[in-house]
Design a protein around this motif. Sequence first.
Motif, PDB file in Angstrom:
ATOM      1  N   THR A  35      -1.249  33.192 -87.611  1.00 32.78           N
ATOM      2  CA  THR A  35      -0.756  32.195 -86.650  1.00 32.78           C
ATOM      3  C   THR A  35       0.764  32.182 -86.590  1.00 32.78           C
ATOM      4  OG1 THR A  35      -0.954  30.569 -88.393  1.00 32.78           O
ATOM      5  CG2 THR A  35      -2.739  30.627 -86.803  1.00 32.78           C
ATOM      6  N   GLY A  36       1.420  33.064 -87.313  1.00 30.86           N
ATOM      7  CA  GLY A  36       2.889  33.089 -87.295  1.00 30.86           C
ATOM      8  C   GLY A  36       3.401  33.302 -88.702  1.00 30.86           C
TER       9      GLY A  36
ATOM     10  N   ASP B  19      -5.564  33.413 -75.273  1.00 35.34           N
ATOM     11  CA  ASP B  19      -4.306  34.155 -75.263  1.00 35.34           C
ATOM     12  C   ASP B  19      -4.198  34.932 -76.573  1.00 35.34           C
ATOM     13  OD1 ASP B  19      -1.805  35.181 -75.169  1.00 35.34           O
ATOM     14  OD2 ASP B  19      -0.746  33.256 -75.198  1.00 35.34           O
TER      15      ASP B  19
ATOM     16  N   SER C  59      -2.112  37.445 -77.085  1.00 39.61           N
ATOM     17  CA  SER C  59      -0.876  38.246 -77.084  1.00 39.61           C
ATOM     18  C   SER C  59      -0.107  38.168 -78.406  1.00 39.61           C
ATOM     19  CB  SER C  59       0.031  37.809 -75.938  1.00 39.61           C
ATOM     20  OG  SER C  59       0.395  36.458 -76.120  1.00 39.61           O
ATOM     21  N   GLN C  60      -0.272  37.085 -79.134  1.00 35.15           N
ATOM     22  CA  GLN C  60       0.526  36.929 -80.354  1.00 35.15           C
ATOM     23  C   GLN C  60      -0.196  37.387 -81.623  1.00 35.15           C
ATOM     24  OE1 GLN C  60       3.829  36.214 -80.230  1.00 35.15           O
ATOM     25  NE2 GLN C  60       3.232  36.530 -78.102  1.00 35.15           N
TER      26      GLN C  60
ATOM     27  N   PRO D  61       1.493  40.829 -83.162  1.00 32.26           N
ATOM     28  CA  PRO D  61       2.803  40.611 -83.807  1.00 32.26           C
ATOM     29  C   PRO D  61       2.719  39.672 -85.009  1.00 32.26           C
ATOM     30  CG  PRO D  61       2.833  39.823 -81.501  1.00 32.26           C
ATOM     31  CD  PRO D  61       1.538  40.528 -81.720  1.00 32.26           C
ATOM     32  N   ASN D  62       1.871  38.643 -84.908  1.00 29.36           N
ATOM     33  CA  ASN D  62       1.746  37.723 -86.041  1.00 29.36           C
ATOM     34  C   ASN D  62       1.076  38.394 -87.243  1.00 29.36           C
ATOM     35  OD1 ASN D  62       2.990  35.640 -84.747  1.00 29.36           O
ATOM     36  ND2 ASN D  62       1.103  34.614 -84.103  1.00 29.36           N
TER      37      ASN D  62
END
Length: 350
Positions: free
Chosen positions: A4-5, A44, A46-47, A50-51
């Motif tokens: 999640t980040g 979504d 999209s992240q 990268p995350n």
Amino acid sequence: MRPTGKLHLGNFMGALANWVKLQDQYECYFFIADLHALTTDYADTSQIAPNTLEVALDFLGAGLDPERCTIFVQSQVKQHYELPLLLGMITPLGWLERVPSYKEMIENLAHKDLTTFGFLGYPVLMASDILLYQPQFVPVGQDPPAHVELTREVARRFNFFFPRGGRTPRDAGKHPDIRPVTIGMWEGDEVLPEPQVLLTPSPKLPGTDGRKMSKSYGNTILLTDPEPVVRQKLKTMVTDPARVRRTDKGDPDKCPVGDLHKVFSTPETLAKVYDGCRSASIGCIECKGWVADALVQVLNPIQQRRASFTEPQVLEILRDGSSRARARAHQTMDQVHAAMQMTLTGDTGR
Ligand code: SF4
């Protein structure tokens, strides 16, 4: 851990720091749960990639060592799609509906449509994530979550329906849904052993607003925050509400900054905090500066280690870890298929 980040100090103290110790005591599998991200963030995606990379870097920065444990990405191990389907066939709907976080999350995330098959079934995905590695233990930071108990129940149910080597005559008739399918020797060892909870210490870690440190509250100190950002975040941190003025006496036991001192400061500093706060001989700014010093000491080595990895190196580590996890999960699935007699040869794995 879900991608999640970037991870924060709460993730570090609640899980990662313990995982780093466990990697020298057990054969450990740690993964980035990108399929779980889909259960709530399917609209979504999209992240997610990268995350995933950020979380992998945080794992490595915290001290997980790909030579001493297996670090992988859930979606790259296809058995994580396969076992949930099979376990989903035997998991009663009522078990899923009564998982406490099910209703809670639907209420908390009211802006998302969580009335999906995937969201209701995520405890089965989680059970599969665990059982695929036939583990002895699942590390848990606090009270065992309902998911671990559900995992044990699902494993028990699977083993009841599908004992290794087929069902013995004495199993027949014990359950109305069960008819003897093979006559075989019950060997006592189960295909999906019930994992035990391994309780690992996890101190209470408040965020800057005094509530539990959590990304969803926006009150975190990230493992990647540079020193000036850490100091700035601490400056705005809430304190004992009784200390309105500098001359008011306070109590570190009623102050989130005091809670951070208890986790990160030396006994000498902690003694100065108790003494100075209770006698109003120190100000909160000074006190926050001391805890910032301690946090920077913890974060510096994490950030240095993190910076020593390039993106291609991390991707290679994840590829290699996923390949090792696949090989291990494959062994389990062979046994699962054999026990369920879902093989072309009818082999029951005896
Ligand atoms: S002196 Fe420290 S412990 Fe006491 S209220 Fe201020 S920040 Fe909290």
